[in-house]
Design a protein around this motif. Structure first.
Motif, PDB file in Angstrom:
ATOM      1  N   THR A 241       0.828  -1.197   0.000  1.00  0.00           N
ATOM      2  CA  THR A 241       0.000   0.000   0.000  1.00  0.00           C
ATOM      3  C   THR A 241       0.869   1.257   0.000  1.00  0.00           C
ATOM      4  OG1 THR A 241      -1.718  -1.178   1.218  1.00  0.00           O
ATOM      5  CG2 THR A 241      -1.834   1.203   1.230  1.00  0.00           C
ATOM      6  N   GLY A 242       1.955   1.250   0.763  1.00  0.00           N
ATOM      7  CA  GLY A 242       2.862   2.389   0.795  1.00  0.00           C
ATOM      8  C   GLY A 242       3.513   2.650  -0.552  1.00  0.00           C
ATOM      9  N   VAL A 243       3.927   1.587  -1.228  1.00  0.00           N
ATOM     10  CA  VAL A 243       4.547   1.741  -2.555  1.00  0.00           C
ATOM     11  C   VAL A 243       3.536   2.289  -3.555  1.00  0.00           C
ATOM     12  CG1 VAL A 243       5.500   0.451  -4.515  1.00  0.00           C
ATOM     13  CG2 VAL A 243       6.337   0.000  -2.211  1.00  0.00           C
ATOM     14  N   LEU A 244       2.337   1.723  -3.586  1.00  0.00           N
ATOM     15  CA  LEU A 244       1.323   2.187  -4.530  1.00  0.00           C
ATOM     16  C   LEU A 244       0.905   3.621  -4.240  1.00  0.00           C
ATOM     17  CD1 LEU A 244      -0.895  -1.009  -4.753  1.00  0.00           C
ATOM     18  CD2 LEU A 244       0.616  -0.100  -6.518  1.00  0.00           C
ATOM     19  N   THR A 245       0.814   3.972  -2.968  1.00  0.00           N
ATOM     20  CA  THR A 245       0.461   5.338  -2.585  1.00  0.00           C
ATOM     21  C   THR A 245       1.541   6.323  -3.013  1.00  0.00           C
ATOM     22  OG1 THR A 245      -0.805   4.503  -0.716  1.00  0.00           O
ATOM     23  CG2 THR A 245      -0.156   6.793  -0.626  1.00  0.00           C
ATOM     24  N   THR A 246       2.792   5.958  -2.777  1.00  0.00           N
ATOM     25  CA  THR A 246       3.903   6.828  -3.162  1.00  0.00           C
ATOM     26  C   THR A 246       3.942   7.016  -4.678  1.00  0.00           C
ATOM     27  OG1 THR A 246       5.177   6.098  -1.248  1.00  0.00           O
ATOM     28  CG2 THR A 246       6.412   7.093  -3.058  1.00  0.00           C
ATOM     29  N   LEU A 247       3.808   5.942  -5.418  1.00  0.00           N
ATOM     30  CA  LEU A 247       3.834   6.042  -6.882  1.00  0.00           C
ATOM     31  C   LEU A 247       2.661   6.846  -7.423  1.00  0.00           C
ATOM     32  CD1 LEU A 247       4.997   2.431  -7.829  1.00  0.00           C
ATOM     33  CD2 LEU A 247       6.347   4.537  -7.843  1.00  0.00           C
ATOM     34  N   GLY A 248       1.485   6.669  -6.822  1.00  0.00           N
ATOM     35  CA  GLY A 248       0.319   7.436  -7.262  1.00  0.00           C
ATOM     36  C   GLY A 248       0.490   8.926  -7.036  1.00  0.00           C
ATOM     37  N   MET A 249       0.994   9.267  -5.864  1.00  0.00           N
ATOM     38  CA  MET A 249       1.194  10.677  -5.572  1.00  0.00           C
ATOM     39  C   MET A 249       2.235  11.287  -6.500  1.00  0.00           C
ATOM     40  SD  MET A 249       2.130  12.456  -2.006  1.00  0.00           S
ATOM     41  CE  MET A 249       2.524  14.175  -1.928  1.00  0.00           C
TER      42      MET A 249
ATOM     43  N   ILE B 194      10.933  12.377  -1.265  1.00  0.00           N
ATOM     44  CA  ILE B 194      11.233  12.124   0.147  1.00  0.00           C
ATOM     45  C   ILE B 194       9.956  12.176   0.976  1.00  0.00           C
ATOM     46  CG2 ILE B 194      12.417  13.044   2.185  1.00  0.00           C
ATOM     47  CD1 ILE B 194      14.629  14.023   0.200  1.00  0.00           C
ATOM     48  N   SER B 195       9.170  13.215   0.774  1.00  0.00           N
ATOM     49  CA  SER B 195       7.941  13.382   1.536  1.00  0.00           C
ATOM     50  C   SER B 195       6.912  12.301   1.225  1.00  0.00           C
ATOM     51  CB  SER B 195       7.352  14.760   1.249  1.00  0.00           C
ATOM     52  OG  SER B 195       6.127  14.928   1.889  1.00  0.00           O
ATOM     53  N   CYS B 196       6.746  11.992  -0.055  1.00  0.00           N
ATOM     54  CA  CYS B 196       5.775  10.965  -0.457  1.00  0.00           C
ATOM     55  C   CYS B 196       6.142   9.602   0.100  1.00  0.00           C
ATOM     56  CB  CYS B 196       5.696  10.861  -1.972  1.00  0.00           C
ATOM     57  SG  CYS B 196       5.047  12.291  -2.767  1.00  0.00           S
ATOM     58  N   THR B 197       7.408   9.277   0.037  1.00  0.00           N
ATOM     59  CA  THR B 197       7.842   7.978   0.549  1.00  0.00           C
ATOM     60  C   THR B 197       7.613   7.902   2.052  1.00  0.00           C
ATOM     61  OG1 THR B 197       9.509   7.872  -1.194  1.00  0.00           O
ATOM     62  CG2 THR B 197       9.770   6.372   0.669  1.00  0.00           C
ATOM     63  N   PHE B 198       8.013   8.936   2.761  1.00  0.00           N
ATOM     64  CA  PHE B 198       7.826   8.957   4.206  1.00  0.00           C
ATOM     65  C   PHE B 198       6.350   8.851   4.581  1.00  0.00           C
ATOM     66  CE2 PHE B 198       6.988  11.466   8.069  1.00  0.00           C
ATOM     67  CZ  PHE B 198       7.668  10.693   8.996  1.00  0.00           C
ATOM     68  N   TRP B 199       5.533   9.780   4.066  1.00  0.00           N
ATOM     69  CA  TRP B 199       4.129   9.810   4.456  1.00  0.00           C
ATOM     70  C   TRP B 199       3.335   8.648   3.881  1.00  0.00           C
ATOM     71  CZ3 TRP B 199       2.906  11.969   8.607  1.00  0.00           C
ATOM     72  CH2 TRP B 199       3.485  13.155   9.016  1.00  0.00           C
TER      73      TRP B 199
ATOM     74  N   VAL C  68       4.159   5.804   6.331  1.00  0.00           N
ATOM     75  CA  VAL C  68       3.674   6.108   7.684  1.00  0.00           C
ATOM     76  C   VAL C  68       2.151   6.055   7.732  1.00  0.00           C
ATOM     77  CG1 VAL C  68       3.466   7.961   9.394  1.00  0.00           C
ATOM     78  CG2 VAL C  68       5.691   7.411   8.429  1.00  0.00           C
ATOM     79  N   LEU C  69       1.487   6.693   6.780  1.00  0.00           N
ATOM     80  CA  LEU C  69       0.029   6.683   6.778  1.00  0.00           C
ATOM     81  C   LEU C  69      -0.529   5.290   6.509  1.00  0.00           C
ATOM     82  CD1 LEU C  69      -0.731  10.050   4.955  1.00  0.00           C
ATOM     83  CD2 LEU C  69      -1.004   9.534   7.385  1.00  0.00           C
ATOM     84  N   SER C  70       0.134   4.529   5.640  1.00  0.00           N
ATOM     85  CA  SER C  70      -0.314   3.157   5.385  1.00  0.00           C
ATOM     86  C   SER C  70      -0.200   2.302   6.635  1.00  0.00           C
ATOM     87  CB  SER C  70       0.504   2.524   4.257  1.00  0.00           C
ATOM     88  OG  SER C  70       0.287   3.196   3.055  1.00  0.00           O
ATOM     89  N   ALA C  71       0.901   2.460   7.360  1.00  0.00           N
ATOM     90  CA  ALA C  71       1.080   1.703   8.599  1.00  0.00           C
ATOM     91  C   ALA C  71       0.073   2.155   9.659  1.00  0.00           C
ATOM     92  CB  ALA C  71       2.509   1.862   9.111  1.00  0.00           C
ATOM     93  N   LEU C  72      -0.166   3.447   9.750  1.00  0.00           N
ATOM     94  CA  LEU C  72      -1.138   3.936  10.733  1.00  0.00           C
ATOM     95  C   LEU C  72      -2.538   3.404  10.457  1.00  0.00           C
ATOM     96  CD1 LEU C  72      -0.110   7.654  11.352  1.00  0.00           C
ATOM     97  CD2 LEU C  72      -0.136   5.785  13.002  1.00  0.00           C
ATOM     98  N   VAL C  73      -2.944   3.447   9.210  1.00  0.00           N
ATOM     99  CA  VAL C  73      -4.273   2.950   8.871  1.00  0.00           C
ATOM    100  C   VAL C  73      -4.347   1.446   9.107  1.00  0.00           C
ATOM    101  CG1 VAL C  73      -5.892   2.603   6.968  1.00  0.00           C
ATOM    102  CG2 VAL C  73      -4.815   4.816   7.272  1.00  0.00           C
TER     103      VAL C  73
END
Length: 152
Positions: free
Chosen positions: A36-44, A126-131, A134-139
């Motif tokens: 989810t983190g990878v897909l979110t980062t790539l989408g953003m 940097i920001s997209c990868t971090f957030w 982090v947001l994927s893990a939090l959810v």
């Protein structure tokens, strides 16, 4: 197989609009938080690249259509963006983009202030990868505290 690809594409495409949408959908589909983190980062980052490379053409086309309506340039929100830009620069805009803005909005603001493309991409990555992670893990791990989410 096709449904899995559609699920991955849904997470990816929803992240181009708003980062938290991808995190929620990825967790809702039962994906691992790293995927989810990878897909979110790539989408953003897809939306950041599109706006950065084609933003000028899009702005000129939209201004030709919307030329009739005059907007106030100095609003409360625009002054806040200027304050963030003056105090923190591109790193500040990139850090706040996934949390407060849409990826498109962060890229538009960065381009409007005249940031170099190299800096936009570097700080947004940097920001997209971090957030994204982090947001994927939090959810994923704290999502059960949110009452309206029925997560697996």
């Amino acid at each position: 197989m096709t449904t899995e690809i559609i699920k991955y594409l849904t997470v990816y495409l929803s992240s181009t609009i708003k980062v938290i949408f991808g995190c929620l959908l990825g967790t809702g589909y039962g994906h691992h938080f790293l995927i989810t983190g990878v897909l979110t980062t790539l989408g953003m980052m897809t939306s950041v690249y599109i706006v950065t490379y084609f933003g000028t053409n899009i702005r000129h086309a939209s201004q030709a259509v919307l030329r009739r309506k005059q907007r106030n340039i100095f609003s409360r929100k625009s002054r806040q963006y200027v304050r963030v830009w003056q105090k923190y620069g591109m790193p500040g805009i990139a850090f706040l983009t996934p949390l407060l803005l849409m990826p498109i909005g962060g890229a538009v603001i960065a381009n409007a202030f005249g940031a170099k493309k190299k800096d936009i991409f570097k700080y947004m990555w940097i920001s997209c990868t971090f957030w994204g992670f982090v947001l994927s893990a939090l959810v994923k791990f704290a999502g059960h505290w949110i009452p309206f989410l029925d997560l697996p």
